[in-house]
Each structure stands twice: as C-alpha cells, then as structure tokens.
Design a protein around this motif. Structure first.
Motif, PDB file in Angstrom:
ATOM      1  N   GLY A 101      34.274   3.108  -5.651  1.00  9.89           N
ATOM      2  CA  GLY A 101      34.653   3.197  -4.245  1.00  9.89           C
ATOM      3  C   GLY A 101      34.367   4.535  -3.617  1.00  9.89           C
ATOM      4  N   ALA A 102      33.395   5.270  -4.140  1.00 10.62           N
ATOM      5  CA  ALA A 102      33.108   6.619  -3.656  1.00 10.62           C
ATOM      6  C   ALA A 102      32.215   6.652  -2.429  1.00 10.62           C
ATOM      7  CB  ALA A 102      32.487   7.438  -4.781  1.00 10.62           C
ATOM      8  N   GLY A 103      31.870   5.489  -1.899  1.00 15.02           N
ATOM      9  CA  GLY A 103      31.125   5.488  -0.643  1.00 15.02           C
ATOM     10  C   GLY A 103      29.709   5.002  -0.771  1.00 15.02           C
ATOM     11  N   THR A 104      28.929   5.233   0.278  1.00 13.33           N
ATOM     12  CA  THR A 104      27.548   4.781   0.343  1.00 13.33           C
ATOM     13  C   THR A 104      26.647   5.909   0.838  1.00 13.33           C
ATOM     14  OG1 THR A 104      27.994   3.928   2.572  1.00 13.33           O
ATOM     15  CG2 THR A 104      28.080   2.338   0.757  1.00 13.33           C
ATOM     16  N   GLU A 105      25.369   5.773   0.545  1.00 12.48           N
ATOM     17  CA  GLU A 105      24.356   6.724   1.007  1.00 12.48           C
ATOM     18  C   GLU A 105      23.158   5.914   1.479  1.00 12.48           C
ATOM     19  OE1 GLU A 105      25.343  10.202  -2.326  1.00 12.48           O
ATOM     20  OE2 GLU A 105      23.535   8.989  -2.494  1.00 12.48           O
ATOM     21  N   TYR A 106      22.491   6.423   2.524  1.00 15.29           N
ATOM     22  CA  TYR A 106      21.367   5.691   3.099  1.00 15.29           C
ATOM     23  C   TYR A 106      20.214   6.643   3.407  1.00 15.29           C
ATOM     24  CZ  TYR A 106      24.909   2.118   3.822  1.00 15.29           C
ATOM     25  OH  TYR A 106      25.910   1.206   3.621  1.00 15.29           O
ATOM     26  N   ALA A 107      19.006   6.077   3.339  1.00 14.65           N
ATOM     27  CA  ALA A 107      17.838   6.802   3.834  1.00 14.65           C
ATOM     28  C   ALA A 107      17.953   6.926   5.346  1.00 14.65           C
ATOM     29  CB  ALA A 107      16.568   6.047   3.454  1.00 14.65           C
ATOM     30  N   ASP A 108      17.403   8.000   5.885  1.00  9.44           N
ATOM     31  CA  ASP A 108      17.474   8.229   7.334  1.00  9.44           C
ATOM     32  C   ASP A 108      16.842   7.074   8.113  1.00  9.44           C
ATOM     33  OD1 ASP A 108      16.955  11.848   7.206  1.00  9.44           O
ATOM     34  OD2 ASP A 108      18.761  10.626   6.985  1.00  9.44           O
TER      35      ASP A 108
ATOM     36  N   GLY B   3       0.777  -1.229   0.000  1.00  9.15           N
ATOM     37  CA  GLY B   3       0.000   0.000   0.000  1.00  9.15           C
ATOM     38  C   GLY B   3       0.810   1.280   0.000  1.00  9.15           C
ATOM     39  N   LYS B   4       2.123   1.159  -0.141  1.00 11.69           N
ATOM     40  CA  LYS B   4       2.981   2.353  -0.099  1.00 11.69           C
ATOM     41  C   LYS B   4       3.773   2.479  -1.392  1.00 11.69           C
ATOM     42  CE  LYS B   4       3.512   2.697   4.895  1.00 11.69           C
ATOM     43  NZ  LYS B   4       4.477   2.874   6.015  1.00 11.69           N
ATOM     44  N   GLU B   5       4.321   3.690  -1.594  1.00 11.81           N
ATOM     45  CA  GLU B   5       5.174   3.940  -2.740  1.00 11.81           C
ATOM     46  C   GLU B   5       6.534   3.249  -2.536  1.00 11.81           C
ATOM     47  OE1 GLU B   5       2.605   6.300  -4.860  1.00 11.81           O
ATOM     48  OE2 GLU B   5       4.711   6.445  -5.394  1.00 11.81           O
ATOM     49  N   ARG B   6       7.159   2.932  -3.652  1.00 15.80           N
ATOM     50  CA  ARG B   6       8.527   2.405  -3.570  1.00 15.80           C
ATOM     51  C   ARG B   6       9.432   3.513  -3.044  1.00 15.80           C
ATOM     52  NH1 ARG B   6      10.691  -1.218  -8.497  1.00 15.80           N
ATOM     53  NH2 ARG B   6       8.644  -2.098  -8.034  1.00 15.80           N
ATOM     54  N   GLU B   7      10.313   3.158  -2.102  1.00  9.60           N
ATOM     55  CA  GLU B   7      11.175   4.165  -1.495  1.00  9.60           C
ATOM     56  C   GLU B   7      12.639   3.752  -1.555  1.00  9.60           C
ATOM     57  OE1 GLU B   7      10.497   4.803   2.672  1.00  9.60           O
ATOM     58  OE2 GLU B   7      10.874   2.710   3.207  1.00  9.60           O
ATOM     59  N   PHE B   8      13.484   4.764  -1.614  1.00  9.35           N
ATOM     60  CA  PHE B   8      14.920   4.569  -1.656  1.00  9.35           C
ATOM     61  C   PHE B   8      15.414   4.091  -0.300  1.00  9.35           C
ATOM     62  CE2 PHE B   8      19.225   5.341  -2.836  1.00  9.35           C
ATOM     63  CZ  PHE B   8      19.846   5.982  -1.776  1.00  9.35           C
ATOM     64  N   VAL B   9      16.266   3.075  -0.314  1.00  8.15           N
ATOM     65  CA  VAL B   9      16.889   2.553   0.899  1.00  8.15           C
ATOM     66  C   VAL B   9      18.343   3.000   1.000  1.00  8.15           C
ATOM     67  CG1 VAL B   9      17.587   0.460   2.123  1.00  8.15           C
ATOM     68  CG2 VAL B   9      15.367   0.546   0.957  1.00  8.15           C
ATOM     69  N   GLY B  10      19.086   2.824  -0.068  1.00 10.45           N
ATOM     70  CA  GLY B  10      20.483   3.212  -0.048  1.00 10.45           C
ATOM     71  C   GLY B  10      21.168   2.853  -1.349  1.00 10.45           C
ATOM     72  N   ARG B  11      22.421   3.272  -1.474  1.00  8.84           N
ATOM     73  CA  ARG B  11      23.196   2.951  -2.675  1.00  8.84           C
ATOM     74  C   ARG B  11      24.663   2.899  -2.335  1.00  8.84           C
ATOM     75  NH1 ARG B  11      21.710   8.313  -4.405  1.00  8.84           N
ATOM     76  NH2 ARG B  11      20.164   7.317  -5.755  1.00  8.84           N
ATOM     77  N   ILE B  12      25.363   2.126  -3.148  1.00 10.68           N
ATOM     78  CA  ILE B  12      26.818   2.132  -3.089  1.00 10.68           C
ATOM     79  C   ILE B  12      27.294   2.743  -4.387  1.00 10.68           C
ATOM     80  CG2 ILE B  12      27.004  -0.279  -3.924  1.00 10.68           C
ATOM     81  CD1 ILE B  12      29.476  -0.463  -1.982  1.00 10.68           C
ATOM     82  N   LEU B  13      28.148   3.741  -4.273  1.00 17.52           N
ATOM     83  CA  LEU B  13      28.565   4.521  -5.425  1.00 17.52           C
ATOM     84  C   LEU B  13      29.680   3.816  -6.179  1.00 17.52           C
ATOM     85  CD1 LEU B  13      28.569   8.004  -3.681  1.00 17.52           C
ATOM     86  CD2 LEU B  13      26.725   6.908  -4.969  1.00 17.52           C
ATOM     87  N   ASN B  14      29.797   4.118  -7.455  1.00 19.64           N
ATOM     88  CA  ASN B  14      30.826   3.452  -8.236  1.00 19.64           C
ATOM     89  C   ASN B  14      32.212   3.954  -7.852  1.00 19.64           C
ATOM     90  OD1 ASN B  14      30.974   5.951  -9.432  1.00 19.64           O
ATOM     91  ND2 ASN B  14      30.366   5.273 -11.467  1.00 19.64           N
TER      92      ASN B  14
ATOM     93  N   ARG C 276      21.678   1.032  10.676  1.00 15.01           N
ATOM     94  CA  ARG C 276      21.218  -0.359  10.795  1.00 15.01           C
ATOM     95  C   ARG C 276      21.538  -1.164   9.542  1.00 15.01           C
ATOM     96  NH1 ARG C 276      15.906  -1.451  11.061  1.00 15.01           N
ATOM     97  NH2 ARG C 276      15.297   0.404   9.862  1.00 15.01           N
ATOM     98  N   PHE C 277      21.515  -0.528   8.379  1.00 14.33           N
ATOM     99  CA  PHE C 277      21.720  -1.208   7.101  1.00 14.33           C
ATOM    100  C   PHE C 277      23.088  -0.820   6.533  1.00 14.33           C
ATOM    101  CE2 PHE C 277      16.993  -1.758   5.636  1.00 14.33           C
ATOM    102  CZ  PHE C 277      16.699  -2.339   6.865  1.00 14.33           C
TER     103      PHE C 277
END
Length: 116
Positions: free
Chosen positions: A55-62, A42-53, A67-68
């Motif tokens: 070796g530039a790091g990672t980003e996460y949803a708040d 019942g919800k929209e698809r949401e961003f969880v996180g990504r690993i950048l190409n 935890r992830f």
C-alpha cells in the motif's frame, strides 16, 4: 513459477478508456511491486507505471500521469491499469511485470490500438 496474464486490450478511438488486467499466479500482488510497461512498434519498451507493495502508493511515467491509474484486487490477485483519455501515441503492446526471486517475470502482453 510465476505467471502473469494480461487482458483487456483492444481497438478504441481517441478519448476513449480501457482497463487492462494482469492476473497473477505464483506471487501475491499485494506484496509485490506490480509494474506496467508498453512497447510501440519500432520503439523500446518503456515504463508506464507501478503500484508499490504494502500500500505504499503508485508511480507513473510523465506521459501518462493524470490519465492512467494502477490498482489491484487482493481477492482476485489481479493488478489493473485504467487508461483514460487515450491518444494514438498510447498505441502499444502493454505488459505486466514483476521482479521476484531474483528475476523479471513478464506476461505475454495485450495490444492496445488507439485510432480514429
């Protein structure tokens, strides 16, 4: 042709951990931003996180930060989503995603259910 195949989902209890895998073909996980999304009922698809190409790091949803953790294995050409301290609100279908050659590519998704 890009193919993304997720695996590792399942039914777990609150506080448990799971590791999801995204096996890729047609792209190299090391040279692509590998994204994880999720969609709860019942919800929209949401961003969880990504690993950048490169070796530039990672980003996460708040909502998952701390935890992830996203990682990748160059030899296996696979991206991973390590999920710790899972909560019922993490229940969703989890999708791997990459933008390549002008379009979005999605896996089929893997179900994660967190319930006591």
């Amino acid at each position: 042709q890009v193919q993304l195949v997720e695996s590792g989902g399942g039914l777990v209890q609150p506080g448990d951990s799971l590791r999801l895998s995204c096996a890729a073909s047609g792209i190299m996980v090391g040279t692509s931003h590998m994204n994880w999304f999720r969609q709860a009922p019942g919800k929209e698809r949401e961003f969880v996180g990504r690993i950048l190409n490169g070796g530039a790091g990672t980003e996460y949803a708040d909502s998952v930060k701390g935890r992830f953790t996203i990682s990748r294995d160059y030899a296996k050409n696979t991206a991973y989503l390590q999920m710790n301290s899972l909560q019922p609100e993490d229940t969703a279908i989890y999708y791997c995603n990459v933008f390549f050659r002008g379009r979005q590519w999605w896996g089929q998704g893997t179900q994660v259910t967190v319930s006591s």
